[in-house]
Design an enzyme around this catalytic site. Structure first.
Site, PDB file in Angstrom:
ATOM      1  N   ASP A  41      36.294  44.679  41.884  1.00 39.60           N
ATOM      2  CA  ASP A  41      36.041  45.954  40.683  1.00 39.60           C
ATOM      3  C   ASP A  41      36.999  45.791  39.561  1.00 39.60           C
ATOM      4  O   ASP A  41      37.991  45.143  39.595  1.00 39.60           O
ATOM      5  CB  ASP A  41      36.278  47.174  41.184  1.00 39.60           C
ATOM      6  N   LYS A  63      33.021  48.011  36.531  1.00 41.39           N
ATOM      7  CA  LYS A  63      32.405  49.108  35.766  1.00 41.39           C
ATOM      8  C   LYS A  63      33.305  49.674  35.067  1.00 41.39           C
ATOM      9  O   LYS A  63      34.155  50.395  35.521  1.00 41.39           O
ATOM     10  CB  LYS A  63      31.574  49.779  36.649  1.00 41.39           C
ATOM     11  N   MET A 178      38.316  60.255  37.244  1.00 41.59           N
ATOM     12  CA  MET A 178      37.186  59.931  36.389  1.00 41.59           C
ATOM     13  C   MET A 178      36.902  61.126  35.248  1.00 41.59           C
ATOM     14  O   MET A 178      35.830  61.378  34.784  1.00 41.59           O
ATOM     15  CB  MET A 178      36.002  59.262  36.759  1.00 41.59           C
TER      16      MET A 178
END
Length: 253
Positions: A41, A63, A178
């Site tokens: 990732d 991502k 996030m």
């Protein structure tokens, strides 16, 4: 995990931890040294990527906001295909694969496709980043509960939204993953749930890495502080009285 499998390969869902390579588990490090394929990732630190076996095939499936290199379904299909012709496939994820890391989704899809899966936990950034900033997520003088919640939601969820007002009423410490780009919308909901605008909040970026930075403020001031400092993701938010703990030891440092 005992299961029937249709292919020779095995996929290891490995947590890389928050960034400091010293925080990665011995088991995870050993797998990277013996892997045939590593699918990693975007938040896996360069220092950890350097520990991957030179003979391993390395594939970036990261991502990041507005820059998705692969769709989730494409990543799963890739893992299935690699398991057909390779023995050790490592799916390397920042933090812990089962803490807002989509590891549960990948495990289900892989097992249903006849792929053997083993999960190797990692240290999640919601605990490690505050710790590196001297902030304990629990402290018996300040809280008896802590809530870990995502500030970035997908439309493919089991429910439409996080109940921020309920979280504000039910938890003394909140750790938001996030949430940088949505904090200006989250804070009014927390205040509507009973949190004071004076509640301390810390924003920690690139937690545990050499480039770790942080901002400390209150629910009233933090958004303006972030704008002034051009503070960007990836970052963790910690809300609650525990944010004040570092100030108690500062005079002794």
């Amino acid at each position: 995990m005992n299961q029937k499998k249709s292919y020779p390969g095995k996929v290891y869902l490995v947590g890389a931890g928050p960034g400091d390579p010293g925080l990665m588990t011995v088991k995870g490090k050993t797998l990277l040294e013996h892997a045939d394929v590593v699918v990693y990732d975007a938040l896996v630190s360069p220092a950890i990527l350097q520990t991957i076996s030179p003979r391993a095939e390395k594939i970036n499936a990261g991502k990041r906001r507005g820059r998705h290199s692969k769709l989730q379904s494409e990543t799963t299909e890739l893992l299935i295909e690699k398991a057909k012709t390779n023995a050790v496939i490592v799916r390397l994820k920042g933090g812990d694969p089962f803490v807002f890391g989509r590891g549960g989704e990948e495990m289900i899809d892989l097992v249903r496709s006849g792929i053997a899966v083993e999960v190797v936990p990692g240290i999640t950034s919601g605990i490690a980043a505050p710790a590196y900033a001297g902030i304990p997520v629990t402290h018996r003088l300040y809280n008896s509960s802590v809530t870990f919640v995502t500030g970035h939601e997908t439309t493919e969820k089991y429910r439409p939204q996080v109940n921020w007002q309920a979280i504000a009423m039910g938890s003394e410490t909140i750790v938001i993953y996030m949430g940088v780009h949505h904090l200006s919308k989250i804070i009014p909901q927390l205040v509507a749930g009973g949190m004071s605008l004076d509640t301390p909040i810390a924003m920690i970026r690139w937690g545990t890495r050499p480039e770790q930075t942080q901002l400390v403020g209150t629910l009233e001031t933090i958004v303006a502080q972030m704008t002034a400092e051009k503070f960007e993701a990836p970052a963790i938010a910690i809300i609650g009285k525990v944010v004040n703990v570092p100030s108690l030891i500062a005079p002794y440092l």
